[in-house]
Design an enzyme around this catalytic site. Structure first.
Site, PDB file in Angstrom:
ATOM      1  N   ARG A  15      37.377  13.439  20.715  1.00 54.11           N
ATOM      2  CA  ARG A  15      37.351  13.939  22.090  1.00 54.11           C
ATOM      3  C   ARG A  15      35.934  14.402  22.453  1.00 54.11           C
ATOM      4  O   ARG A  15      35.068  14.492  21.581  1.00 54.11           O
ATOM      5  CB  ARG A  15      38.336  15.112  22.236  1.00 54.11           C
ATOM      6  CG  ARG A  15      39.786  14.690  22.141  1.00 54.11           C
ATOM      7  CD  ARG A  15      40.722  15.886  22.085  1.00 54.11           C
ATOM      8  NE  ARG A  15      40.549  16.639  20.849  1.00 54.11           N
ATOM      9  CZ  ARG A  15      41.179  17.777  20.567  1.00 54.11           C
ATOM     10  NH1 ARG A  15      42.023  18.288  21.435  1.00 54.11           N
ATOM     11  NH2 ARG A  15      40.983  18.391  19.418  1.00 54.11           N
ATOM     12  N   LYS A  75      35.843  21.182  19.815  1.00 57.39           N
ATOM     13  CA  LYS A  75      36.132  21.892  18.558  1.00 57.39           C
ATOM     14  C   LYS A  75      35.192  23.070  18.351  1.00 57.39           C
ATOM     15  O   LYS A  75      34.095  23.114  18.920  1.00 57.39           O
ATOM     16  CB  LYS A  75      35.989  20.922  17.385  1.00 57.39           C
ATOM     17  CG  LYS A  75      37.219  20.049  17.197  1.00 57.39           C
ATOM     18  CD  LYS A  75      38.396  20.905  16.823  1.00 57.39           C
ATOM     19  CE  LYS A  75      39.615  20.070  16.471  1.00 57.39           C
ATOM     20  NZ  LYS A  75      40.823  20.885  16.323  1.00 57.39           N
ATOM     21  N   TYR A  94      37.187  25.442  22.073  1.00 59.17           N
ATOM     22  CA  TYR A  94      38.191  26.040  21.173  1.00 59.17           C
ATOM     23  C   TYR A  94      37.443  26.724  20.042  1.00 59.17           C
ATOM     24  O   TYR A  94      36.477  26.151  19.490  1.00 59.17           O
ATOM     25  CB  TYR A  94      39.081  24.958  20.561  1.00 59.17           C
ATOM     26  CG  TYR A  94      40.103  24.356  21.506  1.00 59.17           C
ATOM     27  CD1 TYR A  94      41.082  25.132  22.099  1.00 59.17           C
ATOM     28  CD2 TYR A  94      40.087  22.994  21.794  1.00 59.17           C
ATOM     29  CE1 TYR A  94      42.023  24.570  22.962  1.00 59.17           C
ATOM     30  CE2 TYR A  94      41.013  22.421  22.656  1.00 59.17           C
ATOM     31  CZ  TYR A  94      41.986  23.221  23.228  1.00 59.17           C
ATOM     32  OH  TYR A  94      42.902  22.671  24.070  1.00 59.17           O
ATOM     33  N   HIS A  96      39.363  29.440  17.663  1.00 60.06           N
ATOM     34  CA  HIS A  96      40.315  29.821  16.605  1.00 60.06           C
ATOM     35  C   HIS A  96      39.625  30.659  15.535  1.00 60.06           C
ATOM     36  O   HIS A  96      39.545  30.268  14.362  1.00 60.06           O
ATOM     37  CB  HIS A  96      40.960  28.564  15.991  1.00 60.06           C
ATOM     38  CG  HIS A  96      41.798  27.791  16.976  1.00 60.06           C
ATOM     39  ND1 HIS A  96      43.002  28.256  17.457  1.00 60.06           N
ATOM     40  CD2 HIS A  96      41.579  26.610  17.600  1.00 60.06           C
ATOM     41  CE1 HIS A  96      43.503  27.393  18.328  1.00 60.06           C
ATOM     42  NE2 HIS A  96      42.658  26.386  18.436  1.00 60.06           N
ATOM     43  N   GLU A 118      41.466  28.812  23.691  1.00 57.16           N
ATOM     44  CA  GLU A 118      42.847  29.126  23.290  1.00 57.16           C
ATOM     45  C   GLU A 118      43.311  30.512  23.714  1.00 57.16           C
ATOM     46  O   GLU A 118      44.497  30.803  23.625  1.00 57.16           O
ATOM     47  CB  GLU A 118      43.035  28.935  21.774  1.00 57.16           C
ATOM     48  CG  GLU A 118      42.358  29.970  20.880  1.00 57.16           C
ATOM     49  CD  GLU A 118      40.898  29.624  20.559  1.00 57.16           C
ATOM     50  OE1 GLU A 118      40.368  28.669  21.158  1.00 57.16           O
ATOM     51  OE2 GLU A 118      40.304  30.331  19.726  1.00 57.16           O
ATOM     52  N   SER A 134      49.523  20.624  23.867  1.00 53.46           N
ATOM     53  CA  SER A 134      50.949  20.639  23.512  1.00 53.46           C
ATOM     54  C   SER A 134      51.689  19.540  24.266  1.00 53.46           C
ATOM     55  O   SER A 134      52.595  18.899  23.735  1.00 53.46           O
ATOM     56  CB  SER A 134      51.570  22.001  23.839  1.00 53.46           C
ATOM     57  OG  SER A 134      51.160  22.969  22.910  1.00 53.46           O
ATOM     58  N   VAL A 239      58.858  24.359  17.193  1.00 52.21           N
ATOM     59  CA  VAL A 239      59.044  25.802  17.414  1.00 52.21           C
ATOM     60  C   VAL A 239      57.706  26.523  17.340  1.00 52.21           C
ATOM     61  O   VAL A 239      56.753  26.052  16.725  1.00 52.21           O
ATOM     62  CB  VAL A 239      60.003  26.438  16.370  1.00 52.21           C
ATOM     63  CG1 VAL A 239      61.381  25.828  16.450  1.00 52.21           C
ATOM     64  CG2 VAL A 239      59.444  26.360  14.982  1.00 52.21           C
ATOM     65  N   VAL A 267      55.707  18.696  14.515  1.00 49.09           N
ATOM     66  CA  VAL A 267      54.546  19.008  15.372  1.00 49.09           C
ATOM     67  C   VAL A 267      54.037  20.420  15.047  1.00 49.09           C
ATOM     68  O   VAL A 267      52.847  20.705  15.167  1.00 49.09           O
ATOM     69  CB  VAL A 267      54.909  18.882  16.863  1.00 49.09           C
ATOM     70  CG1 VAL A 267      53.677  19.057  17.739  1.00 49.09           C
ATOM     71  CG2 VAL A 267      55.555  17.529  17.160  1.00 49.09           C
ATOM     72  N   ASP A 270      50.778  22.625  12.378  1.00 49.54           N
ATOM     73  CA  ASP A 270      49.550  23.427  12.456  1.00 49.54           C
ATOM     74  C   ASP A 270      49.824  24.918  12.278  1.00 49.54           C
ATOM     75  O   ASP A 270      48.909  25.699  12.080  1.00 49.54           O
ATOM     76  CB  ASP A 270      48.789  23.150  13.769  1.00 49.54           C
ATOM     77  CG  ASP A 270      49.596  23.530  14.993  1.00 49.54           C
ATOM     78  OD1 ASP A 270      50.832  23.585  14.915  1.00 49.54           O
ATOM     79  OD2 ASP A 270      48.982  23.789  16.040  1.00 49.54           O
ATOM     80  N   VAL A 298      51.154  15.151  11.184  1.00 49.83           N
ATOM     81  CA  VAL A 298      49.718  15.150  11.490  1.00 49.83           C
ATOM     82  C   VAL A 298      49.362  16.439  12.262  1.00 49.83           C
ATOM     83  O   VAL A 298      49.991  16.753  13.277  1.00 49.83           O
ATOM     84  CB  VAL A 298      49.326  13.894  12.294  1.00 49.83           C
ATOM     85  CG1 VAL A 298      47.878  13.972  12.756  1.00 49.83           C
ATOM     86  CG2 VAL A 298      49.528  12.653  11.428  1.00 49.83           C
TER      87      VAL A 298
END
Ligand SMILES: NC(=O)c1ccc[n+]([C@@H]2O[C@H](COP(=O)([O-])OP(=O)(O)OC[C@H]3O[C@@H](n4cnc5c(N)ncnc54)[C@H](O)[C@@H]3O)[C@@H](O)[C@H]2O)c1
Length: 372
Positions: A15, A75, A94, A96, A118, A134, A239, A267, A270, A298
């Site tokens: 990206r 990233k 992002y 994190h 985020e 998402s 979830v 999903v 992560d 993944v």
């Protein structure tokens, strides 16, 4: 303002922080946009596309970092990039930071002002710069699950939509939030027989009102999950318990009760995954088998569709990016408390409580940072 967009250097990241369309809008607002050569190639954007949009192409990341007032990325900055950040420079990407003490220390040492995608919020309590990813992962999940179900990939050999006279695949989606809703919509669109489980009654009411004719929903108990999983061709794990590892909702013992060759698409991997037998995989080697059940886990699913993901992220970041450029970060954050929630680091100080708590570092309030 001079806005810089370097090429992403994290492995497997295709990206790019700004699309040519975003560059065009920033230029129309009177800003200069500098883009590293080849930055958009992974997402299908050429240097020429950026030049046509009014941006300037620069050879190296070093030049982009050295001249830009604001760096826009996807990233978190890698170690080499962090060395190039400087005091007074704005970083919008992002981050994190909570599980990443090294990055946090480097950002503090750089003196830059870092706004994390985020943690930017919206009026409805959502995370507007996280939800596009998402949406992508959710819509991709049935597509990857359908591929996993194919015989040659170890799957059960079941077609999502069936055919006249043959029943469609049974798909269970655990978690009916952003990922789950988009997964259910696409699975239902492919003709599958879909049930969504969630633990939130307001969410189930919403799903019932809006999608009642398209897919079923059920309250998520261990018993209901076990019954549906036993009968499923595909289970999609979607979830989230904010701030916690994903709960394990399907155990290894339950795999023995499932149909051989059924597909588990986790999903939530992560956040550790919501199936006991999940372990993170990559796009290069996405699936594996445990007790006859195929797993797809993944951790960066949006990377598979880098162009769509870049465009979706770009649409969400653009209004914030323009405000930051037009007003400067201080005024933009003062005018918009949701953008201020994105402020994680300013001038050597941490400004986001959850990160400080996780890493044991002192924090100043973001509104104090606005005045410093
Ligand atoms: N693998 C990837 O590439 C990728 C990409 C994007 C998001 N994700 C992950 O997908 C997960 C879901 O994200 P989201 O944006 O949909 O979150 P969300 O908050 O919108 O939805 C989560 C839903 O899970 C429900 N839930 C919580 N506990 C449950 C339980 N025991 N049973 C059933 N439902 C339960 C919640 O009520 C909520 O509706 C997160 O872990 C997120 O990090 C992964």
């Amino acid at each position: 303002m001079k806005i810089g967009c370097p090429k992403e250097i994290k492995p497997q990241e295709f990206r790019v922080g700004m699309t040519p369309d975003a560059a065009r809008e920033a230029v129309a607002h009177g800003h200069a946009v500098i883009v590293q050569t080849g930055a958009g190639v992974g997402a299908g954007f050429t240097d020429e596309d950026y030049v046509t949009a009014g941006a300037e192409i620069i050879d190296t990341a070093a030049e982009v970092f050295a001249t830009a007032d604001m760096i826009v990325k996807v990233k978190e900055p890698q170690a080499a990039e962090r060395k190039m950040l400087r005091e007074g420079q704005v970083l919008f990407t992002y981050l994190h930071l909570a599980p990443d003490p090294e990055q946090t220390q480097d950002l503090l040492a750089s003196g830059c002002t870092a706004i994390a995608y985020e943690t930017v919020t919206d009026d409805r309590g959502g995370l507007p710069l996280l939800s596009p990813m998402s949406e992508v992962a959710g819509r991709l999940a049935p597509q990857m699950g359908a591929w996993t179900l194919q015989k040659a990939n170890g799957g059960r050999g079941v077609l999502m939509g069936g055919v006249p006279g043959v029943a469609p695949a049974k798909v269970v989606v655990v978690g009916g939030g952003v990922v789950g809703t988009h997964a259910a919509k696409i699975a239902a669109g492919m003709g599958a027989d879909v049930t969504v489980l969630d633990r939130s009654l307001p969410r189930l009411k919403y799903l019932d009102d809006v999608f009642g004719g398209m897919f079923k929903n059920q309250y998520s108990t261990a018993g209901a999950t076990a019954d549906l999983v036993r009968d499923a061709d595909m289970v999609i794990g979607a979830v989230l318990i904010p701030g916690a590892a994903a709960p394990k909702l399907v155990t290894r013992a339950q795999l023995a009760d499932m149909k051989p060759g059924a597909a588990l698409v986790d999903v939530a991997i992560d956040q550790g995954g919501c199936f006991e037998t999940s372990r993170a995989t990559t796009h290069a080697d996405p699936i594996y088998e445990v007790d006859g059940i195929m797993h797809y886990c993944v951790a960066n699913m949006p990377g598979a569709v880098a162009r769509t993901s870049t465009q979706a992220l770009g649409n969400a970041t653009l209004p914030f990016l323009l405000n930051l450029a037009d007003k400067g970060w201080r005024q933009a954050c003062e005018d918009d408390p949701h953008l201020l929630n994105g402020l994680n680091v300013h001038a050597g100080q941490l400004t986001y409580y959850a990160v400080g708590k996780a890493l044991g570092i002192d924090v100043i309030s973001p509104s104090l940072a606005l005045k410093s």
